[in-house]
Write a protein that holds these residues in place. Structure first.
Motif, PDB file in Angstrom:
ATOM      1  N   SER A  10      23.404  21.665 -26.136  1.00  0.00           N
ATOM      2  CA  SER A  10      24.486  20.684 -26.001  1.00  0.00           C
ATOM      3  C   SER A  10      25.846  21.385 -26.001  1.00  0.00           C
ATOM      4  O   SER A  10      26.162  22.150 -26.912  1.00  0.00           O
ATOM      5  CB  SER A  10      24.415  19.699 -27.180  1.00  0.00           C
ATOM      6  OG  SER A  10      25.708  19.187 -27.483  1.00  0.00           O
ATOM      7  N   ASN A  12      28.644  19.883 -26.501  1.00  0.00           N
ATOM      8  CA  ASN A  12      29.413  19.336 -27.622  1.00  0.00           C
ATOM      9  C   ASN A  12      29.128  20.119 -28.903  1.00  0.00           C
ATOM     10  O   ASN A  12      30.039  20.358 -29.706  1.00  0.00           O
ATOM     11  CB  ASN A  12      29.081  17.860 -27.813  1.00  0.00           C
ATOM     12  CG  ASN A  12      29.722  16.989 -26.753  1.00  0.00           C
ATOM     13  OD1 ASN A  12      30.890  17.180 -26.412  1.00  0.00           O
ATOM     14  ND2 ASN A  12      28.978  16.029 -26.209  1.00  0.00           N
ATOM     15  N   THR A  39      17.588  11.869 -33.404  1.00  0.00           N
ATOM     16  CA  THR A  39      18.909  11.405 -33.866  1.00  0.00           C
ATOM     17  C   THR A  39      18.992   9.874 -33.895  1.00  0.00           C
ATOM     18  O   THR A  39      20.006   9.322 -34.304  1.00  0.00           O
ATOM     19  CB  THR A  39      20.045  11.963 -32.987  1.00  0.00           C
ATOM     20  OG1 THR A  39      19.897  11.444 -31.657  1.00  0.00           O
ATOM     21  CG2 THR A  39      20.041  13.481 -32.967  1.00  0.00           C
ATOM     22  N   ARG A  40      17.941   9.216 -33.434  1.00  0.00           N
ATOM     23  CA  ARG A  40      17.901   7.742 -33.455  1.00  0.00           C
ATOM     24  C   ARG A  40      16.970   7.219 -34.552  1.00  0.00           C
ATOM     25  O   ARG A  40      16.698   6.028 -34.604  1.00  0.00           O
ATOM     26  CB  ARG A  40      17.452   7.213 -32.089  1.00  0.00           C
ATOM     27  CG  ARG A  40      18.341   7.680 -30.937  1.00  0.00           C
ATOM     28  CD  ARG A  40      19.712   7.060 -30.999  1.00  0.00           C
ATOM     29  NE  ARG A  40      20.669   7.716 -30.112  1.00  0.00           N
ATOM     30  CZ  ARG A  40      21.711   7.093 -29.567  1.00  0.00           C
ATOM     31  NH1 ARG A  40      21.932   5.823 -29.817  1.00  0.00           N
ATOM     32  NH2 ARG A  40      22.549   7.766 -28.810  1.00  0.00           N
ATOM     33  N   ARG A  52      24.185  10.470 -32.821  1.00  0.00           N
ATOM     34  CA  ARG A  52      24.451  11.622 -31.945  1.00  0.00           C
ATOM     35  C   ARG A  52      24.844  12.867 -32.743  1.00  0.00           C
ATOM     36  O   ARG A  52      25.408  12.768 -33.829  1.00  0.00           O
ATOM     37  CB  ARG A  52      25.582  11.298 -30.965  1.00  0.00           C
ATOM     38  CG  ARG A  52      25.188  10.275 -29.907  1.00  0.00           C
ATOM     39  CD  ARG A  52      26.343  10.060 -28.913  1.00  0.00           C
ATOM     40  NE  ARG A  52      25.902   9.292 -27.764  1.00  0.00           N
ATOM     41  CZ  ARG A  52      25.856   7.957 -27.725  1.00  0.00           C
ATOM     42  NH1 ARG A  52      26.226   7.242 -28.767  1.00  0.00           N
ATOM     43  NH2 ARG A  52      25.445   7.337 -26.635  1.00  0.00           N
ATOM     44  N   VAL A  53      24.553  14.023 -32.150  1.00  0.00           N
ATOM     45  CA  VAL A  53      25.060  15.291 -32.662  1.00  0.00           C
ATOM     46  C   VAL A  53      26.179  15.766 -31.721  1.00  0.00           C
ATOM     47  O   VAL A  53      26.217  15.319 -30.582  1.00  0.00           O
ATOM     48  CB  VAL A  53      23.922  16.353 -32.734  1.00  0.00           C
ATOM     49  CG1 VAL A  53      22.929  15.996 -33.817  1.00  0.00           C
ATOM     50  CG2 VAL A  53      23.226  16.525 -31.389  1.00  0.00           C
ATOM     51  N   PRO A  54      27.088  16.621 -32.183  1.00  0.00           N
ATOM     52  CA  PRO A  54      27.098  17.325 -33.458  1.00  0.00           C
ATOM     53  C   PRO A  54      27.490  16.425 -34.623  1.00  0.00           C
ATOM     54  O   PRO A  54      28.244  15.470 -34.460  1.00  0.00           O
ATOM     55  CB  PRO A  54      28.149  18.433 -33.252  1.00  0.00           C
ATOM     56  CG  PRO A  54      29.122  17.839 -32.268  1.00  0.00           C
ATOM     57  CD  PRO A  54      28.264  17.018 -31.333  1.00  0.00           C
ATOM     58  N   GLU A  66      31.335  13.656 -34.153  1.00  0.00           N
ATOM     59  CA  GLU A  66      32.286  13.806 -33.042  1.00  0.00           C
ATOM     60  C   GLU A  66      32.822  15.239 -32.968  1.00  0.00           C
ATOM     61  O   GLU A  66      33.534  15.713 -33.853  1.00  0.00           O
ATOM     62  CB  GLU A  66      33.461  12.812 -33.111  1.00  0.00           C
ATOM     63  CG  GLU A  66      33.052  11.368 -32.923  1.00  0.00           C
ATOM     64  CD  GLU A  66      32.504  11.057 -31.520  1.00  0.00           C
ATOM     65  OE1 GLU A  66      32.882  11.735 -30.556  1.00  0.00           O
ATOM     66  OE2 GLU A  66      31.686  10.148 -31.409  1.00  0.00           O
ATOM     67  N   SER A  67      32.507  15.885 -31.852  1.00  0.00           N
ATOM     68  CA  SER A  67      32.887  17.289 -31.685  1.00  0.00           C
ATOM     69  C   SER A  67      34.390  17.498 -31.864  1.00  0.00           C
ATOM     70  O   SER A  67      34.810  18.477 -32.489  1.00  0.00           O
ATOM     71  CB  SER A  67      32.435  17.802 -30.317  1.00  0.00           C
ATOM     72  OG  SER A  67      33.022  17.054 -29.263  1.00  0.00           O
ATOM     73  N   GLN A  99      37.121  13.987 -23.442  1.00  0.00           N
ATOM     74  CA  GLN A  99      36.135  12.990 -23.868  1.00  0.00           C
ATOM     75  C   GLN A  99      36.079  11.774 -22.938  1.00  0.00           C
ATOM     76  O   GLN A  99      35.051  11.127 -22.838  1.00  0.00           O
ATOM     77  CB  GLN A  99      36.432  12.537 -25.295  1.00  0.00           C
ATOM     78  CG  GLN A  99      36.091  13.587 -26.331  1.00  0.00           C
ATOM     79  CD  GLN A  99      34.590  13.666 -26.614  1.00  0.00           C
ATOM     80  OE1 GLN A  99      34.024  12.780 -27.221  1.00  0.00           O
ATOM     81  NE2 GLN A  99      33.947  14.737 -26.170  1.00  0.00           N
ATOM     82  N   TYR A 167      31.764  22.197 -21.548  1.00  0.00           N
ATOM     83  CA  TYR A 167      30.975  21.755 -20.391  1.00  0.00           C
ATOM     84  C   TYR A 167      31.488  22.287 -19.053  1.00  0.00           C
ATOM     85  O   TYR A 167      30.764  22.227 -18.063  1.00  0.00           O
ATOM     86  CB  TYR A 167      30.898  20.227 -20.349  1.00  0.00           C
ATOM     87  CG  TYR A 167      29.934  19.683 -21.383  1.00  0.00           C
ATOM     88  CD1 TYR A 167      28.560  19.834 -21.221  1.00  0.00           C
ATOM     89  CD2 TYR A 167      30.399  19.053 -22.528  1.00  0.00           C
ATOM     90  CE1 TYR A 167      27.671  19.364 -22.169  1.00  0.00           C
ATOM     91  CE2 TYR A 167      29.519  18.574 -23.498  1.00  0.00           C
ATOM     92  CZ  TYR A 167      28.149  18.735 -23.303  1.00  0.00           C
ATOM     93  OH  TYR A 167      27.265  18.279 -24.253  1.00  0.00           O
TER      94      TYR A 167
HETATM   95  N1  LIG Z   1      31.577  12.103 -28.253  1.00  0.00           N
HETATM   96  C1  LIG Z   1      30.500  12.812 -28.877  1.00  0.00           C
HETATM   97  C2  LIG Z   1      29.307  12.884 -27.937  1.00  0.00           C
HETATM   98  C3  LIG Z   1      28.058  13.361 -28.667  1.00  0.00           C
HETATM   99  C4  LIG Z   1      26.832  13.315 -27.781  1.00  0.00           C
HETATM  100  O1  LIG Z   1      26.827  12.712 -26.684  1.00  0.00           O
HETATM  101  N2  LIG Z   1      25.789  13.981 -28.262  1.00  0.00           N
HETATM  102  C5  LIG Z   1      24.533  14.042 -27.539  1.00  0.00           C
HETATM  103  C6  LIG Z   1      24.179  15.506 -27.305  1.00  0.00           C
HETATM  104  S1  LIG Z   1      25.441  16.281 -26.334  1.00  0.00           S
HETATM  105  C7  LIG Z   1      23.437  13.418 -28.374  1.00  0.00           C
HETATM  106  O2  LIG Z   1      23.438  13.521 -29.585  1.00  0.00           O
HETATM  107  N3  LIG Z   1      22.463  12.759 -27.729  1.00  0.00           N
HETATM  108  C8  LIG Z   1      21.317  12.200 -28.403  1.00  0.00           C
HETATM  109  C9  LIG Z   1      21.286  10.707 -28.268  1.00  0.00           C
HETATM  110  O3  LIG Z   1      22.230  10.116 -27.709  1.00  0.00           O
HETATM  111  O4  LIG Z   1      20.306  10.145 -28.739  1.00  0.00           O
HETATM  112  C10 LIG Z   1      30.975  14.216 -29.277  1.00  0.00           C
HETATM  113  O5  LIG Z   1      31.883  14.748 -28.636  1.00  0.00           O
HETATM  114  O6  LIG Z   1      30.452  14.766 -30.268  1.00  0.00           O
END
Ligand SMILES: N[C@@H](CCC(=O)N[C@@H](CS)C(=O)NCC(=O)O)C(=O)O
Length: 204
Positions: A10, A12, A39-40, A52-54, A66-67, A99, A167
């Motif tokens: 990832s 992020n 993560t869910r 979500r991570v991070p 939130e990154s 973002q 990214y």
């Molecule tokens: N706005 C958030 C976006 C975080 C995000 O989209 N994380 C993704 C990985 S890049 C994630 O955890 N996806 C797993 C999911 O949505 O279940 C940030 O910048 O940290």
């Protein structure tokens, strides 16, 4: 030691690892798979209801998702965040841009085109041109900004550059051709040349 809940591929999560590494901040890594849905699950949702991570977890139990927020927390008071009020606002300007206008297209295209099962991509195939149009618009904004500047905010490398590098450097995996963006490519090279830089694949 704080624990970074993360996915290795990832962008992020990479932003956070990169800043921490350059600042000499040690983090323990807790890994999640791209496709396991971990993560869910309730255990993770108790730490971040957004799933979500991070996510940075401190010894006292506090958690910060939130990154951009994590980058700001780790870097406040360091060489990666300017002290000048105007330059600090510019850092935020570019992190919000990342973002809203960049990550939702470039990161999303990368995920579905390079990391998702083919049948899942096929369900979303009609969205690809929109991701590419909007992602290229974001790259165009970056190209214009960098035509006469070395960095995104002020005169030095900052977390604005790290946020956008996350990214942009792997945009080709989302089907983007950086050939049309020479100033962006030159900036990518400058970021990669910063002391302590590590690639996305590097563990802590
Ligand atoms: N706005 C958030 C976006 C975080 C995000 O989209 N994380 C993704 C990985 S890049 C994630 O955890 N996806 C797993 C999911 O949505 O279940 C940030 O910048 O940290």
């Amino acid at each position: 030691m704080p624990v970074l809940h993360q996915m290795q591929m990832s962008g992020n999560c990479y932003k956070v690892r990169l800043a921490a590494r350059q600042l000499g901040i040690a983090l323990a890594l807790k890994d999640y798979g791209l496709h396991d849905g971990a993560t869910r699950k309730p255990n993770f949702l108790a730490r971040n209801p957004n799933g979500r991570v991070p996510l940075l977890e401190f010894d006292d139990g506090r958690t910060l998702p939130e990154s951009g927020a994590i980058l700001w927390y780790l870097s406040e008071g360091t060489r990666l965040v300017p002290t000048d009020r105007w330059e600090r606002a510019q850092v935020l300007q570019w992190m919000f841009f990342e973002q809203y206008s960049h990550e939702p297209y470039i990161a999303v295209a990368r995920f579905w085109l390079s990391y998702a099962p083919k049948e899942e991509l096929e369900k979303r195939r009609a969205l690809v041109p929109e991701w590419h149009a909007r992602g290229n618009a974001a790259l165009g904004v970056m190209e214009t900004h960098l035509a006469h500047r070395q960095w995104f905010a002020g005169a030095r490398y900052s977390i604005a550059d790290i946020a956008l590098y996350g990214y942009t450097h792997c945009a080709a995996e989302g089907g983007f051709d950086l050939g049309a963006y020479p100033a962006v490519r030159a900036w990518l090279g400058r970021v990669a040349g910063e002391p302590g830089h590590v690639p996305l694949e590097a563990r802590w």
